[in-house]
Scaffold this motif. Structure first.
Motif, short mmCIF file in Angstrom:
data_model
loop_
_atom_site.label_atom_id
_atom_site.label_comp_id
_atom_site.label_asym_id
_atom_site.label_seq_id
_atom_site.Cartn_x
_atom_site.Cartn_y
_atom_site.Cartn_z
N LEU A 198 0.85 -1.19 0.00
CA LEU A 198 0.00 0.00 0.00
C LEU A 198 0.89 1.25 0.00
O LEU A 198 1.96 1.25 0.59
CB LEU A 198 -0.89 0.01 1.24
CG LEU A 198 -1.98 -1.06 1.31
CD1 LEU A 198 -2.65 -1.06 2.69
CD2 LEU A 198 -3.03 -0.84 0.22
N LYS A 235 -5.02 7.12 4.78
CA LYS A 235 -4.19 6.02 5.30
C LYS A 235 -4.83 4.67 4.93
O LYS A 235 -6.06 4.53 5.03
CB LYS A 235 -4.08 6.15 6.82
CG LYS A 235 -3.09 5.18 7.39
CD LYS A 235 -2.69 5.56 8.81
CE LYS A 235 -1.62 4.56 9.23
NZ LYS A 235 -1.70 4.19 10.62
N ASN A 236 -4.00 3.74 4.51
CA ASN A 236 -4.46 2.38 4.14
C ASN A 236 -5.21 2.29 2.81
O ASN A 236 -5.66 1.22 2.42
CB ASN A 236 -5.32 1.74 5.22
CG ASN A 236 -4.52 1.38 6.45
OD1 ASN A 236 -3.39 0.92 6.31
ND2 ASN A 236 -5.07 1.59 7.62
N GLY A 289 -5.38 -3.56 5.06
CA GLY A 289 -4.36 -2.88 5.85
C GLY A 289 -4.91 -2.19 7.08
O GLY A 289 -4.18 -1.56 7.83
N VAL A 290 -6.22 -2.30 7.33
CA VAL A 290 -6.75 -1.68 8.53
C VAL A 290 -6.47 -2.63 9.69
O VAL A 290 -6.86 -3.79 9.67
CB VAL A 290 -8.27 -1.46 8.42
CG1 VAL A 290 -8.79 -0.77 9.67
CG2 VAL A 290 -8.58 -0.63 7.20
N ASP A 294 -5.20 1.17 13.97
CA ASP A 294 -5.80 2.25 13.18
C ASP A 294 -7.22 2.54 13.62
O ASP A 294 -7.75 3.62 13.37
CB ASP A 294 -5.82 1.89 11.70
CG ASP A 294 -4.41 1.68 11.17
OD1 ASP A 294 -3.51 2.40 11.63
OD2 ASP A 294 -4.22 0.77 10.36
#
Ligand code: ATP
Length: 296
Positions: A198, A235-236, A289-290, A294
């Motif tokens: 990512l 983000k992510n 990617g979470v 986060d």
């Protein structure tokens, strides 16, 4: 007269900055150096080393991070043929019965050209998406019909045979490298492996700029947008999700230009603004990617 090998030419008009890939500079460099560079060495060097060109490369990482994009662009840069893209599940379902033949056909153009032009043949790139669906660890392959095994055997036979052909590069892609059969990762097969992860914050900013470039050039981007802020807020997000975010923001702005069923008379002057992006951020969420951290 010997003309230079067609696959040995980096297109002179090619500009890295204009490639439309955000944040993958290191990955691009790695892919280029490890899988392609030997092809632009002067003839003879690779032979003196006693090796052959890389014939297979594995790109792995989350979906939508630009694996296909980067493979296409490098091919483009090297003046390779338009890549042939095949998809694992598609090969298994759509072509049941003839999947082996389909694999053979994928290699046919390259073989034909190599027969007539030898080392002067141009590069043929075959992109195999969702490789894991076909190449799972032994014993867990496919749907039990044996079709997957046939496809695997045929592709391996082709790749192992590709040793005699210098003009082919097979690029396998997967979101699940852990599922890929080790037999595939041997030398001569998918020997070069590069992770495409990512994008980080600067990468996300670049991707945002790439996908809003056209509106900016057409004066349809409001100056209240702060791309550093948006890069932080995404983000992510994968590259594909950032592209989705831009589309979503645009559709919010479009909807603001419709009153009832009438189109705003100033529609030509519409500009995508910060608020559109904030609305879009409520709609478009990252899939990968979470982690717990986060969510805190
Ligand atoms: P998959 O694993 O799902 O096949 P992929 O990694 O091959 O995904 P792409 O198909 O290359 O992802 O990306 C989809 C689209 O998302 C691209 O065509 C591009 O528009 C956008 N995109 C993804 N990554 C980037 C990036 N790094 N820079 C610019 N655009 C990107």
């Amino acid at each position: 007269t010997t003309r230079p090998r067609a696959d040995a030419i980096i297109r002179p008009d090619f500009k890295f900055e204009e490639m439309g890939i955000g944040g993958l500079d290191n990955e691009f460099t790695q892919i280029f150096r490890r899988a392609f560079a030997s092809r632009i060495f002067p003839p003879g060097i690779v032979e003196k080393l006693g090796i052959s060109h890389v014939k297979g490369m594995l790109l792995y990482g989350p979906p939508g991070t630009g694996k296909t994009l980067i493979a296409r662009k490098i091919g483009n840069m090297l003046n390779a043929n338009e890549p042939k893209i095949v998809n694992g599940p598609e090969i298994l379902s759509k072509y049941v019965g003839s999947s082996e033949e389909n694999i053979r056909n994928l290699f046919k153009d390259a073989e034909t050209e190599y027969k007539s032009k030898g080392e002067e043949s141009s590069l043929h790139i075959i992109i195999f998406d969702e490789l894991d669906s076909v190449f799972k660890q032994r014993g867990s392959r496919g749907d039990g019909t044996g079709v997957a095994d046939n496809v695997v055997n045929q592709l391996l036979a082709k790749m192992d045979g590709v040793d005699q052909l210098n003009n082919i590069l097979v690029i396998g892609m997967t979101n699940r490298r852990d599922l890929i059969d080790n037999a595939l990762l041997r030398p001569g097969r998918f020997e070069v492996q590069v992770e495409i992860s990512l994008p980080d914050e600067p990468g996300r900013k670049q991707i945002l700029l790439i996908h809003t470039k056209k509106m900016k050039n057409n004066n349809m981007l409001n100056p209240d947008i702060d791309f550093d802020e948006l890069a932080k807020l995404t983000k992510n997000f994968s590259g594909a999700e950032i592209e989705g975010l831009v589309k979503s923001a645009t559709s919010f702005q479009i909807s603001k230009n419709i009153v009832g069923t009438k189109i705003n008379k100033d529609v030509e002057k519409m500009q995508i603004c910060r608020d559109d992006f904030l609305q879009a951020l409520n709609e478009v969420k990252p899939a990968f990617g979470v982690n717990e951290e986060d969510l805190e």
